[in-house]
Motif scaffolding. Structure first.
Motif, PDB file in Angstrom:
ATOM      1  N   HIS A  83      40.171  79.864  68.567  1.00  0.00           N
ATOM      2  CA  HIS A  83      39.808  81.278  68.605  1.00  0.00           C
ATOM      3  C   HIS A  83      38.827  81.586  69.734  1.00  0.00           C
ATOM      4  CE1 HIS A  83      36.525  79.371  66.456  1.00  0.00           C
ATOM      5  NE2 HIS A  83      35.793  80.467  66.574  1.00  0.00           N
ATOM      6  N   ARG A  84      38.377  80.535  70.442  1.00  0.00           N
ATOM      7  CA  ARG A  84      37.392  80.728  71.509  1.00  0.00           C
ATOM      8  C   ARG A  84      37.928  80.360  72.888  1.00  0.00           C
ATOM      9  NH1 ARG A  84      31.567  78.576  70.534  1.00  0.00           N
ATOM     10  NH2 ARG A  84      31.249  80.276  72.041  1.00  0.00           N
ATOM     11  N   LEU A  85      39.003  79.577  72.920  1.00  0.00           N
ATOM     12  CA  LEU A  85      39.540  79.108  74.189  1.00  0.00           C
ATOM     13  C   LEU A  85      40.981  79.557  74.380  1.00  0.00           C
ATOM     14  CD1 LEU A  85      38.266  75.406  74.169  1.00  0.00           C
ATOM     15  CD2 LEU A  85      37.298  77.316  75.461  1.00  0.00           C
ATOM     16  N   LYS A  86      41.318  79.854  75.605  1.00  0.00           N
ATOM     17  CA  LYS A  86      42.694  80.188  75.966  1.00  0.00           C
ATOM     18  C   LYS A  86      43.082  79.353  77.187  1.00  0.00           C
ATOM     19  CE  LYS A  86      45.761  84.098  76.886  1.00  0.00           C
ATOM     20  NZ  LYS A  86      45.834  85.571  77.143  1.00  0.00           N
ATOM     21  N   PRO A  87      43.429  78.077  76.955  1.00  0.00           N
ATOM     22  CA  PRO A  87      43.790  77.217  78.085  1.00  0.00           C
ATOM     23  C   PRO A  87      45.149  77.599  78.652  1.00  0.00           C
ATOM     24  CG  PRO A  87      44.122  76.056  76.011  1.00  0.00           C
ATOM     25  CD  PRO A  87      43.470  77.369  75.670  1.00  0.00           C
ATOM     26  N   LYS A  88      45.245  77.580  79.969  1.00  0.00           N
ATOM     27  CA  LYS A  88      46.542  77.837  80.587  1.00  0.00           C
ATOM     28  C   LYS A  88      47.516  76.740  80.190  1.00  0.00           C
ATOM     29  CE  LYS A  88      48.885  78.485  85.013  1.00  0.00           C
ATOM     30  NZ  LYS A  88      48.744  78.544  86.492  1.00  0.00           N
ATOM     31  N   ARG A  89      47.020  75.511  80.125  1.00  0.00           N
ATOM     32  CA  ARG A  89      47.861  74.372  79.743  1.00  0.00           C
ATOM     33  C   ARG A  89      47.168  73.583  78.635  1.00  0.00           C
ATOM     34  NH1 ARG A  89      47.492  71.559  84.166  1.00  0.00           N
ATOM     35  NH2 ARG A  89      46.125  69.915  83.385  1.00  0.00           N
ATOM     36  N   PHE A  90      47.919  73.192  77.608  1.00  0.00           N
ATOM     37  CA  PHE A  90      47.394  72.316  76.561  1.00  0.00           C
ATOM     38  C   PHE A  90      48.273  71.073  76.536  1.00  0.00           C
ATOM     39  CE2 PHE A  90      46.838  70.511  72.375  1.00  0.00           C
ATOM     40  CZ  PHE A  90      45.454  70.579  72.202  1.00  0.00           C
ATOM     41  N   ALA A  91      47.658  69.902  76.711  1.00  0.00           N
ATOM     42  CA  ALA A  91      48.423  68.660  76.818  1.00  0.00           C
ATOM     43  C   ALA A  91      48.074  67.693  75.694  1.00  0.00           C
ATOM     44  CB  ALA A  91      48.159  67.993  78.164  1.00  0.00           C
ATOM     45  N   LEU A  92      49.097  67.141  75.085  1.00  0.00           N
ATOM     46  CA  LEU A  92      48.965  66.060  74.116  1.00  0.00           C
ATOM     47  C   LEU A  92      49.253  64.766  74.861  1.00  0.00           C
ATOM     48  CD1 LEU A  92      50.966  67.682  71.182  1.00  0.00           C
ATOM     49  CD2 LEU A  92      48.486  67.405  71.294  1.00  0.00           C
ATOM     50  N   LEU A  93      48.300  63.824  74.797  1.00  0.00           N
ATOM     51  CA  LEU A  93      48.471  62.600  75.567  1.00  0.00           C
ATOM     52  C   LEU A  93      47.680  61.474  74.943  1.00  0.00           C
ATOM     53  CD1 LEU A  93      45.575  63.181  76.899  1.00  0.00           C
ATOM     54  CD2 LEU A  93      46.831  64.059  78.850  1.00  0.00           C
ATOM     55  N   GLY A  94      47.364  60.443  75.736  1.00  0.00           N
ATOM     56  CA  GLY A  94      46.589  59.323  75.260  1.00  0.00           C
ATOM     57  C   GLY A  94      45.971  58.593  76.440  1.00  0.00           C
ATOM     58  N   GLY A  95      45.812  57.292  76.337  1.00  0.00           N
ATOM     59  CA  GLY A  95      46.629  56.382  75.562  1.00  0.00           C
ATOM     60  C   GLY A  95      48.100  56.734  75.696  1.00  0.00           C
ATOM     61  N   GLU A  96      48.839  56.244  74.736  1.00  0.00           N
ATOM     62  CA  GLU A  96      50.261  56.568  74.650  1.00  0.00           C
ATOM     63  C   GLU A  96      50.506  57.348  73.367  1.00  0.00           C
ATOM     64  OE1 GLU A  96      53.830  57.546  74.511  1.00  0.00           O
ATOM     65  OE2 GLU A  96      52.968  56.795  76.392  1.00  0.00           O
ATOM     66  N   PRO A  97      50.754  58.660  73.468  1.00  0.00           N
ATOM     67  CA  PRO A  97      50.859  59.507  72.273  1.00  0.00           C
ATOM     68  C   PRO A  97      51.999  59.136  71.334  1.00  0.00           C
ATOM     69  CG  PRO A  97      51.601  60.692  74.218  1.00  0.00           C
ATOM     70  CD  PRO A  97      50.943  59.440  74.710  1.00  0.00           C
ATOM     71  N   LEU A  98      53.046  58.491  71.855  1.00  0.00           N
ATOM     72  CA  LEU A  98      54.171  58.145  70.985  1.00  0.00           C
ATOM     73  C   LEU A  98      53.871  56.947  70.082  1.00  0.00           C
ATOM     74  CD1 LEU A  98      57.283  58.752  73.259  1.00  0.00           C
ATOM     75  CD2 LEU A  98      56.181  60.284  71.639  1.00  0.00           C
ATOM     76  N   LEU A  99      52.672  56.388  70.199  1.00  0.00           N
ATOM     77  CA  LEU A  99      52.238  55.395  69.215  1.00  0.00           C
ATOM     78  C   LEU A  99      51.897  56.065  67.889  1.00  0.00           C
ATOM     79  CD1 LEU A  99      49.948  53.141  71.446  1.00  0.00           C
ATOM     80  CD2 LEU A  99      52.130  52.489  70.401  1.00  0.00           C
ATOM     81  N   ASN A 100      51.736  57.376  67.927  1.00  0.00           N
ATOM     82  CA  ASN A 100      51.428  58.135  66.712  1.00  0.00           C
ATOM     83  C   ASN A 100      52.735  58.583  66.054  1.00  0.00           C
ATOM     84  OD1 ASN A 100      50.583  60.136  64.803  1.00  0.00           O
ATOM     85  ND2 ASN A 100      48.677  60.389  65.954  1.00  0.00           N
ATOM     86  N   PRO A 101      53.051  58.071  64.873  1.00  0.00           N
ATOM     87  CA  PRO A 101      54.328  58.413  64.237  1.00  0.00           C
ATOM     88  C   PRO A 101      54.458  59.877  63.840  1.00  0.00           C
ATOM     89  CG  PRO A 101      52.928  57.194  62.711  1.00  0.00           C
ATOM     90  CD  PRO A 101      52.254  57.141  64.051  1.00  0.00           C
TER      91      PRO A 101
END
Length: 269
Positions: free
Chosen positions: A51-69
């Motif tokens: 409710h406070r931020l409006k990022p132009k881009r939001f990225a899900l990453l890591g590490g390696e994010p696909l290690l998260n089931p």
């Protein structure tokens, strides 16, 4: 409180990684400890900021994010909280075959799949060809899914020096280091706080893993204070608008050519 624009916001779905890219800006080559964030935990963190931020881009990453089931649920949650942002999933691609329904989720959430290529070493390239084949098949079979393969190894630069097997910081002018920084817009959301870059956000994990507590040259990183969720609008705006900070001086001020070894093999750096 107003909603502030910022270029990008990134969130670690996993701290660990199956590759060992030397000098990784997230220190993932050191295989740092840390449990996989649950969807509920991510929801709590996002709720403090969406409710406070409006990022132009939001990225899900890591590490390696696909290690998260729970990666598919994480993507859906991110879209709920950041409806106006360019949503991205950044992965090395090696575990994409574990998630046959992922392209459907990507298309429904308008999430772009960014697959990072991490080198040209023969054994790595052989395995990465299979990744390419899979994502190109997804492009054909799932109309509208957004997929990009980027050569992340090009322009790779050193994040720190190595002395006696220990990471050691550079001694740079902060403004010069900020000018060449490749993470200058990579704000991290970690532990419900905002961090200027991944090098600062995950340094405490690196320090604990490699026992760097007795190295005084890293003190500026230790002194860094991340932006709290209860920051005032003025404090938040200052955090977003500030460019070079003293901690930038511990990073390189020149982009020197650097080719890291085979990312399939663990290295000391």
């Amino acid at each position: 409180m107003q909603r502030h624009n910022l270029p990008a916001l990134e969130y670690h779905i996993a701290h660990g990684c199956n590759l060992s890219c030397q000098q990784c800006s997230h220190y993932s080559n050191h295989h740092l400890a840390g449990k996989l964030p649950t969807v509920e935990e991510a929801d709590t963190e996002y709720s403090k900021w969406s409710h406070r931020l409006k990022p132009k881009r939001f990225a899900l990453l890591g590490g390696e994010p696909l290690l998260n089931p729970a990666i598919e649920q994480h993507i859906q949650l991110a879209r709920q909280h950041w409806p106006d942002s360019e949503l991205m999933l950044v992965t090395n691609g090696f575990f994409l075959n574990r998630f046959p329904n992922l392209p459907i989720v990507l298309r429904e959430t308008r999430c772009r799949l960014e697959v990072s290529e991490h080198g040209t070493h023969e054994s790595y390239a052989k395995r990465f060809r299979r990744v390419r084949e899979l994502v190109w098949k997804w492009r054909q079979d799932f109309h509208g899914v957004q997929i990009n393969v980027r050569q992340s190894h090009q322009g790779w630069m050193r994040q720190y020096n190595v002395e006696s097997g220990k990471p050691m910081p550079f001694d740079s002018k902060p403004t010069a280091a900020f000018k060449v920084c490749m993470q200058k817009t990579c704000t991290q959301l970690f532990q419900i706080r905002l961090w200027k870059c991944p090098a600062l956000a995950y340094f405490a994990k690196l320090e604990a893993k490699l026992k760097l507590q007795t190295i005084p040259e890293w003190q500026l990183f230790r002194d860094y204070k991340a932006c709290s969720f209860d920051a005032t609008d003025v404090e938040l705006r200052t955090f977003i608008e500030t460019k070079a900070i003293p901690q930038c001086g511990l990073c390189p001020s020149n982009r020197t050519k650097f080719v890291h070894p085979n990312p399939l093999q663990r290295t000391a750096e």
